[in-house]
Design a protein around this motif. Structure first.
Motif, PDB file in Angstrom:
ATOM      1  N   ARG A  46       0.824  -1.213   0.000  1.00 34.28           N
ATOM      2  CA  ARG A  46       0.000   0.000   0.000  1.00 34.28           C
ATOM      3  C   ARG A  46       0.857   1.263   0.000  1.00 34.28           C
ATOM      4  O   ARG A  46       0.532   2.250  -0.656  1.00 34.28           O
ATOM      5  N   GLY A  47       1.966   1.250   0.746  1.00 39.25           N
ATOM      6  CA  GLY A  47       2.832   2.419   0.783  1.00 39.25           C
ATOM      7  C   GLY A  47       3.372   2.767  -0.592  1.00 39.25           C
ATOM      8  O   GLY A  47       3.377   3.937  -0.990  1.00 39.25           O
ATOM      9  N   LEU A  48       3.819   1.761  -1.327  1.00 40.42           N
ATOM     10  CA  LEU A  48       4.326   1.997  -2.680  1.00 40.42           C
ATOM     11  C   LEU A  48       3.202   2.447  -3.608  1.00 40.42           C
ATOM     12  O   LEU A  48       3.416   3.297  -4.475  1.00 40.42           O
ATOM     13  N   PHE A  49       2.017   1.890  -3.415  1.00 40.63           N
ATOM     14  CA  PHE A  49       0.883   2.274  -4.254  1.00 40.63           C
ATOM     15  C   PHE A  49       0.524   3.738  -4.037  1.00 40.63           C
ATOM     16  O   PHE A  49       0.332   4.496  -5.009  1.00 40.63           O
ATOM     17  N   GLU A  50       0.457   4.158  -2.775  1.00 42.74           N
ATOM     18  CA  GLU A  50       0.136   5.558  -2.476  1.00 42.74           C
ATOM     19  C   GLU A  50       1.229   6.489  -3.004  1.00 42.74           C
ATOM     20  O   GLU A  50       0.939   7.558  -3.557  1.00 42.74           O
ATOM     21  N   TYR A  51       2.493   6.079  -2.836  1.00 40.14           N
ATOM     22  CA  TYR A  51       3.601   6.872  -3.376  1.00 40.14           C
ATOM     23  C   TYR A  51       3.451   7.016  -4.889  1.00 40.14           C
ATOM     24  O   TYR A  51       3.642   8.107  -5.458  1.00 40.14           O
ATOM     25  N   SER A  52       3.106   5.919  -5.552  1.00 42.84           N
ATOM     26  CA  SER A  52       3.001   5.920  -7.012  1.00 42.84           C
ATOM     27  C   SER A  52       1.873   6.812  -7.490  1.00 42.84           C
ATOM     28  O   SER A  52       2.010   7.511  -8.508  1.00 42.84           O
ATOM     29  N   LEU A  53       0.758   6.803  -6.790  1.00 36.46           N
ATOM     30  CA  LEU A  53      -0.352   7.686  -7.151  1.00 36.46           C
ATOM     31  C   LEU A  53       0.089   9.144  -7.135  1.00 36.46           C
ATOM     32  O   LEU A  53      -0.214   9.913  -8.062  1.00 36.46           O
ATOM     33  N   VAL A  54       0.819   9.522  -6.096  1.00 35.41           N
ATOM     34  CA  VAL A  54       1.300  10.898  -5.979  1.00 35.41           C
ATOM     35  C   VAL A  54       2.318  11.210  -7.064  1.00 35.41           C
ATOM     36  O   VAL A  54       2.270  12.258  -7.719  1.00 35.41           O
ATOM     37  N   SER A  55       3.250  10.274  -7.276  1.00 31.75           N
ATOM     38  CA  SER A  55       4.308  10.484  -8.257  1.00 31.75           C
ATOM     39  C   SER A  55       3.747  10.658  -9.660  1.00 31.75           C
ATOM     40  O   SER A  55       4.132  11.578 -10.396  1.00 31.75           O
ATOM     41  N   LEU A  56       2.815   9.782 -10.049  1.00 33.71           N
ATOM     42  CA  LEU A  56       2.219   9.874 -11.382  1.00 33.71           C
ATOM     43  C   LEU A  56       1.388  11.142 -11.527  1.00 33.71           C
ATOM     44  O   LEU A  56       1.407  11.799 -12.588  1.00 33.71           O
ATOM     45  N   ASN A  57       0.671  11.500 -10.484  1.00 32.75           N
ATOM     46  CA  ASN A  57      -0.137  12.721 -10.529  1.00 32.75           C
ATOM     47  C   ASN A  57       0.746  13.957 -10.649  1.00 32.75           C
ATOM     48  O   ASN A  57       0.462  14.870 -11.433  1.00 32.75           O
ATOM     49  N   TYR A 112       3.581  14.116 -11.968  1.00 38.34           N
ATOM     50  CA  TYR A 112       4.191  14.139 -13.292  1.00 38.34           C
ATOM     51  C   TYR A 112       3.198  14.601 -14.361  1.00 38.34           C
ATOM     52  O   TYR A 112       3.577  14.895 -15.487  1.00 38.34           O
ATOM     53  N   GLY A 113       1.921  14.660 -13.989  1.00 33.58           N
ATOM     54  CA  GLY A 113       0.897  15.104 -14.921  1.00 33.58           C
ATOM     55  C   GLY A 113       0.211  13.987 -15.671  1.00 33.58           C
ATOM     56  O   GLY A 113      -0.489  14.237 -16.666  1.00 33.58           O
ATOM     57  N   MET A 114       0.373  12.749 -15.186  1.00 32.28           N
ATOM     58  CA  MET A 114      -0.267  11.628 -15.850  1.00 32.28           C
ATOM     59  C   MET A 114      -1.760  11.582 -15.518  1.00 32.28           C
ATOM     60  O   MET A 114      -2.194  12.025 -14.459  1.00 32.28           O
ATOM     61  N   LYS A 115      -2.530  11.007 -16.438  1.00 33.76           N
ATOM     62  CA  LYS A 115      -3.967  10.846 -16.245  1.00 33.76           C
ATOM     63  C   LYS A 115      -4.230   9.452 -15.682  1.00 33.76           C
ATOM     64  O   LYS A 115      -3.909   8.439 -16.307  1.00 33.76           O
ATOM     65  N   LEU A 116      -4.820   9.405 -14.494  1.00 31.33           N
ATOM     66  CA  LEU A 116      -5.135   8.136 -13.855  1.00 31.33           C
ATOM     67  C   LEU A 116      -6.494   7.643 -14.353  1.00 31.33           C
ATOM     68  O   LEU A 116      -7.523   8.265 -14.103  1.00 31.33           O
ATOM     69  N   GLU A 117      -6.505   6.525 -15.060  1.00 29.48           N
ATOM     70  CA  GLU A 117      -7.741   5.975 -15.608  1.00 29.48           C
ATOM     71  C   GLU A 117      -8.352   4.923 -14.701  1.00 29.48           C
ATOM     72  O   GLU A 117      -9.537   4.632 -14.797  1.00 29.48           O
ATOM     73  N   GLU A 118      -7.532   4.318 -13.853  1.00 26.09           N
ATOM     74  CA  GLU A 118      -8.032   3.324 -12.903  1.00 26.09           C
ATOM     75  C   GLU A 118      -7.227   3.411 -11.618  1.00 26.09           C
ATOM     76  O   GLU A 118      -6.009   3.502 -11.651  1.00 26.09           O
ATOM     77  N   VAL A 119      -7.907   3.404 -10.496  1.00 28.68           N
ATOM     78  CA  VAL A 119      -7.281   3.298  -9.178  1.00 28.68           C
ATOM     79  C   VAL A 119      -8.103   2.267  -8.408  1.00 28.68           C
ATOM     80  O   VAL A 119      -9.246   2.526  -8.036  1.00 28.68           O
ATOM     81  N   ASN A 120      -7.529   1.092  -8.208  1.00 24.70           N
ATOM     82  CA  ASN A 120      -8.259  -0.008  -7.597  1.00 24.70           C
ATOM     83  C   ASN A 120      -7.559  -0.445  -6.316  1.00 24.70           C
ATOM     84  O   ASN A 120      -6.405  -0.868  -6.348  1.00 24.70           O
TER      85      ASN A 120
END
Length: 213
Positions: A158-169, A171-179
């Protein structure tokens, strides 16, 4: 996890160099020629023992797949899985390489999809730059992906997942799925990795995201 040494691995790599491709930089920009077709190419960074990529290749014969794995003792296990499958697996190639800079192996806009499955979380702050969703890796993905290409990331951490959500956001990426519990939705198209089977059997939630640049 420490991997058991396989003294026969070097000879195996040489014997199967049409599946485990040596010197991948020589094929930069020409991977479709090696596959012998014009199908889109997806890569898995950290392919492990090959269960995911073999399953994906069976499910999507119209897509070419390249699995990248640094550990020699593991890539040979992936290759054995490919060779043992009864169906045609001509849409799989493997690379025994360090994915520290994918731009050395793939050209601009050459890849259509990237899979990051159960990557090392590198939990210590001083190791942040090693995480496969750190901004320098995102730069690489942005370069080699086609404009509409996707990054799909799965983890039990979960820690890596939360980090990744922030990192991708950031960077300006569009999140199409968060499960937050992939197996709760019973997705019939989901191909499980070896780790995924192990963790989900213990009741561990599996997190997945899909994003585009």
């Amino acid at each position: 996890m420490r991997q058991r040494n396989k003294p026969w691995a070097d000879e195996f790599l040489k014997e199967h160099n049409q599946l485990i491709i040596p010197n991948p930089s020589e094929h930069k920009g020409k991977w479709k020629e090696l596959f012998g077709n014009d199908h889109p190419i997806h890569i898995e960074v950290g392919t492990g023992k090959g269960q995911f990529i073999v399953g994906m290749a069976k499910q999507y014969p119209e897509i070419n797949f390249i699995g990248i794995e640094l550990a020699k003792s593991i890539i040979v296990s992936a290759a054995q899985k490919v060779l043992e499958t009864e169906s045609d697996q001509s849409n799989i190639l493997l690379l025994n390489e360090n994915a520290s800079d994918l731009r050395e192996m793939f050209d601009i806009n050459e890849i259509s999809g990237i899979y990051l499955n159960f990557s090392d979380p590198w939990p210590k702050n001083r190791h942040e730059k090693r995480r496969l969703t750190y901004k320098t890796f995102l730069e690489q993905y942005n370069d080699i992906l086609i404009p509409d290409g996707s990054v799909i990331f799965k983890t039990d951490n979960r820690g890596l997942f939360e980090y990744s959500l922030v990192s991708l956001n950031d960077y300006g990426m569009k999140l199409e799925e968060v499960n937050l519990d992939l197996h709760d939705i019973d997705d019939p198209t989901n191909i499980m990795t070896e780790y995924e089977e192990k963790f989900s059997a213990k009741g561990q939630p599996i997190y997945r995201l899909k994003a585009r640049f």
